[in-house]
Write a protein that holds these residues in place. Structure first.
Motif, PDB file in Angstrom:
ATOM      1  N   LYS A  27       0.843  -1.193   0.000  1.00 30.85           N
ATOM      2  CA  LYS A  27       0.000   0.000   0.000  1.00 30.85           C
ATOM      3  C   LYS A  27       0.887   1.256   0.000  1.00 30.85           C
ATOM      4  O   LYS A  27       1.867   1.335   0.724  1.00 30.85           O
ATOM      5  CB  LYS A  27      -0.908   0.010   1.230  1.00 30.85           C
ATOM      6  CG  LYS A  27      -1.958  -1.096   1.239  1.00 30.85           C
ATOM      7  CD  LYS A  27      -2.843  -1.007   2.476  1.00 30.85           C
ATOM      8  CE  LYS A  27      -3.914  -2.089   2.461  1.00 30.85           C
ATOM      9  NZ  LYS A  27      -4.809  -2.026   3.645  1.00 30.85           N
ATOM     10  N   LYS A  61      -3.440  -6.902  -5.734  1.00 32.99           N
ATOM     11  CA  LYS A  61      -3.566  -6.938  -4.287  1.00 32.99           C
ATOM     12  C   LYS A  61      -2.633  -5.897  -3.663  1.00 32.99           C
ATOM     13  O   LYS A  61      -1.490  -5.749  -4.098  1.00 32.99           O
ATOM     14  CB  LYS A  61      -3.219  -8.328  -3.751  1.00 32.99           C
ATOM     15  CG  LYS A  61      -4.084  -9.456  -4.303  1.00 32.99           C
ATOM     16  CD  LYS A  61      -5.517  -9.338  -3.834  1.00 32.99           C
ATOM     17  CE  LYS A  61      -6.350 -10.525  -4.299  1.00 32.99           C
ATOM     18  NZ  LYS A  61      -7.767 -10.423  -3.876  1.00 32.99           N
ATOM     19  N   ASP A  82     -11.941   5.951  -7.445  1.00 34.97           N
ATOM     20  CA  ASP A  82     -12.263   6.078  -6.021  1.00 34.97           C
ATOM     21  C   ASP A  82     -11.019   5.857  -5.170  1.00 34.97           C
ATOM     22  O   ASP A  82     -10.906   6.375  -4.054  1.00 34.97           O
ATOM     23  CB  ASP A  82     -13.375   5.099  -5.628  1.00 34.97           C
ATOM     24  CG  ASP A  82     -13.075   3.674  -6.037  1.00 34.97           C
ATOM     25  OD1 ASP A  82     -12.146   3.453  -6.842  1.00 34.97           O
ATOM     26  OD2 ASP A  82     -13.772   2.765  -5.538  1.00 34.97           O
ATOM     27  N   HIS A  83     -10.078   5.073  -5.701  1.00 37.36           N
ATOM     28  CA  HIS A  83      -8.757   4.884  -5.092  1.00 37.36           C
ATOM     29  C   HIS A  83      -7.738   5.074  -6.223  1.00 37.36           C
ATOM     30  O   HIS A  83      -7.212   4.107  -6.769  1.00 37.36           O
ATOM     31  CB  HIS A  83      -8.628   3.496  -4.466  1.00 37.36           C
ATOM     32  CG  HIS A  83      -9.666   3.201  -3.434  1.00 37.36           C
ATOM     33  ND1 HIS A  83      -9.657   3.764  -2.178  1.00 37.36           N
ATOM     34  CD2 HIS A  83     -10.763   2.398  -3.483  1.00 37.36           C
ATOM     35  CE1 HIS A  83     -10.688   3.317  -1.483  1.00 37.36           C
ATOM     36  NE2 HIS A  83     -11.382   2.501  -2.257  1.00 37.36           N
ATOM     37  N   ASP A 107      -5.347   3.247   1.031  1.00 37.16           N
ATOM     38  CA  ASP A 107      -6.601   3.125   1.775  1.00 37.16           C
ATOM     39  C   ASP A 107      -7.524   2.034   1.239  1.00 37.16           C
ATOM     40  O   ASP A 107      -8.739   2.074   1.429  1.00 37.16           O
ATOM     41  CB  ASP A 107      -7.339   4.470   1.761  1.00 37.16           C
ATOM     42  CG  ASP A 107      -7.625   4.958   0.342  1.00 37.16           C
ATOM     43  OD1 ASP A 107      -7.113   4.352  -0.622  1.00 37.16           O
ATOM     44  OD2 ASP A 107      -8.364   5.955   0.211  1.00 37.16           O
ATOM     45  N   THR A 108      -6.952   1.026   0.556  1.00 38.00           N
ATOM     46  CA  THR A 108      -7.745  -0.092   0.045  1.00 38.00           C
ATOM     47  C   THR A 108      -6.872  -1.336  -0.008  1.00 38.00           C
ATOM     48  O   THR A 108      -5.633  -1.229   0.032  1.00 38.00           O
ATOM     49  CB  THR A 108      -8.321   0.223  -1.349  1.00 38.00           C
ATOM     50  OG1 THR A 108      -9.189  -0.832  -1.752  1.00 38.00           O
ATOM     51  CG2 THR A 108      -7.205   0.384  -2.371  1.00 38.00           C
ATOM     52  N   ASP A 109      -7.514  -2.494  -0.090  1.00 37.78           N
ATOM     53  CA  ASP A 109      -6.774  -3.759  -0.100  1.00 37.78           C
ATOM     54  C   ASP A 109      -6.505  -4.291  -1.502  1.00 37.78           C
ATOM     55  O   ASP A 109      -5.712  -5.218  -1.671  1.00 37.78           O
ATOM     56  CB  ASP A 109      -7.531  -4.828   0.697  1.00 37.78           C
ATOM     57  CG  ASP A 109      -7.605  -4.487   2.180  1.00 37.78           C
ATOM     58  OD1 ASP A 109      -6.656  -3.865   2.696  1.00 37.78           O
ATOM     59  OD2 ASP A 109      -8.624  -4.842   2.822  1.00 37.78           O
ATOM     60  N   GLN A 110      -7.169  -3.734  -2.502  1.00 38.55           N
ATOM     61  CA  GLN A 110      -6.936  -4.181  -3.861  1.00 38.55           C
ATOM     62  C   GLN A 110      -7.443  -3.155  -4.859  1.00 38.55           C
ATOM     63  O   GLN A 110      -8.282  -2.316  -4.542  1.00 38.55           O
ATOM     64  CB  GLN A 110      -7.600  -5.532  -4.128  1.00 38.55           C
ATOM     65  CG  GLN A 110      -9.123  -5.498  -4.123  1.00 38.55           C
ATOM     66  CD  GLN A 110      -9.735  -6.857  -4.424  1.00 38.55           C
ATOM     67  OE1 GLN A 110      -9.198  -7.905  -4.054  1.00 38.55           O
ATOM     68  NE2 GLN A 110     -10.865  -6.863  -5.123  1.00 38.55           N
ATOM     69  N   LEU A 111      -6.901  -3.239  -6.068  1.00 37.34           N
ATOM     70  CA  LEU A 111      -7.327  -2.381  -7.170  1.00 37.34           C
ATOM     71  C   LEU A 111      -7.809  -3.268  -8.308  1.00 37.34           C
ATOM     72  O   LEU A 111      -7.135  -4.232  -8.684  1.00 37.34           O
ATOM     73  CB  LEU A 111      -6.172  -1.502  -7.652  1.00 37.34           C
ATOM     74  CG  LEU A 111      -5.624  -0.473  -6.664  1.00 37.34           C
ATOM     75  CD1 LEU A 111      -4.411   0.242  -7.264  1.00 37.34           C
ATOM     76  CD2 LEU A 111      -6.689   0.534  -6.266  1.00 37.34           C
TER      77      LEU A 111
END
Length: 243
Positions: A42, A177, A72-73, A138-142
């Motif tokens: 991350k 991930k 959004d991310h 701020d997320t676990d995957q794209l």
């Protein structure tokens, strides 16, 4: 023809068919658009993402590839590597929520990259390399939804997302991930070159499904050879008793 020779021929046929089935299944299992490496830390900075696009059609070529980046991310500082024969069009979108960085506030980011003008023929693939300045933290995957257009007008939509615990969908979107900072330093390290990334990803081979099928094929082959050996031994014993 003796029963032993017939058994050998049958065993060879079974083994060959099993091997062919394994290879075909492995090809099917890996013939979707993927992103490499499979994970980054991350907030990783100054790295490269490689989108691998295989051609699945026997009578048509891939002529257009569209990769949609999440906003959004957002992925910041996107740069496209020139590809021989391909022209890349980069689309920027204004972010609903600006991102604050050490270099200031970012209000827009790349939302789509479209490659046209080139050709991916039957039995071939193409790697499209994209450099980034920073990944979100701020997320676990794209998820990178992708459209693949062929010369015959057909478009394959690689946009499906697997729910937690579910099997992989028929047309899965490429997923990157994002691991906890410091938990995956190898993935977080910048890619030395696009060629290194491609070579590393190629060595990964097929997914777990293909490996399972490979094991099954080997088992079938071994059973076929065992059956042949049994037939030979039985034939010899029968000959001895006849004498």
């Amino acid at each position: 023809m003796s029963s032993a020779r017939i058994a050998l021929r049958r065993a060879g046929t079974v083994s060959a068919l099993a091997a062919a089935g394994v290879l075909a299944a492995a090809g099917i299992a890996s013939a979707h658009v993927t992103v490499h490496p499979e994970s980054y830390a991350k907030g990783a900075t100054d790295g490269v993402l490689t989108f691998r696009v295989p051609n699945e059609e026997d009578t048509a070529s891939t002529t257009k590839v569209q990769v949609f980046l999440p906003t959004d991310h957002p992925v910041l500082g996107v740069l496209v590597t020139p590809q021989d024969g391909w022209t890349a069009k980069v689309t920027n979108t204004k972010l609903k929520t600006p991102v604050k960085t050490d270099d200031g506030t970012i209000t827009d980011a790349v939302s789509e990259i479209t490659w046209t003008g080139g050709k991916i023929g039957a039995g071939q693939y193409q790697d499209f390399n994209v450099a980034f300045g920073q990944l979100p933290d701020d997320t676990d995957q794209l998820t990178f939804k992708t459209l693949q257009t062929y010369s015959d007008g057909k478009t394959v939509r690689w946009i499906e997302e697997a729910a937690s615990g579910d099997e992989e969908p028929e047309n899965p979107a490429p997923v990157l991930k994002l691991t906890a900072k410091g938990a995956d330093e190898d993935a977080a390290a910048p890619t030395a070159s696009a060629k290194t990334t491609a070579a590393a990803s190629a060595s990964d081979g097929s997914d777990s499904t293909a490996r399972a099928l490979g094991i099954a094929g080997l088992v079938v082959g071994v059973l076929g050879l065992a059956a042949a050996g049994f037939a030979i031994a039985r034939g010899r014993n029968s000959g001895t008793r006849a004498e």
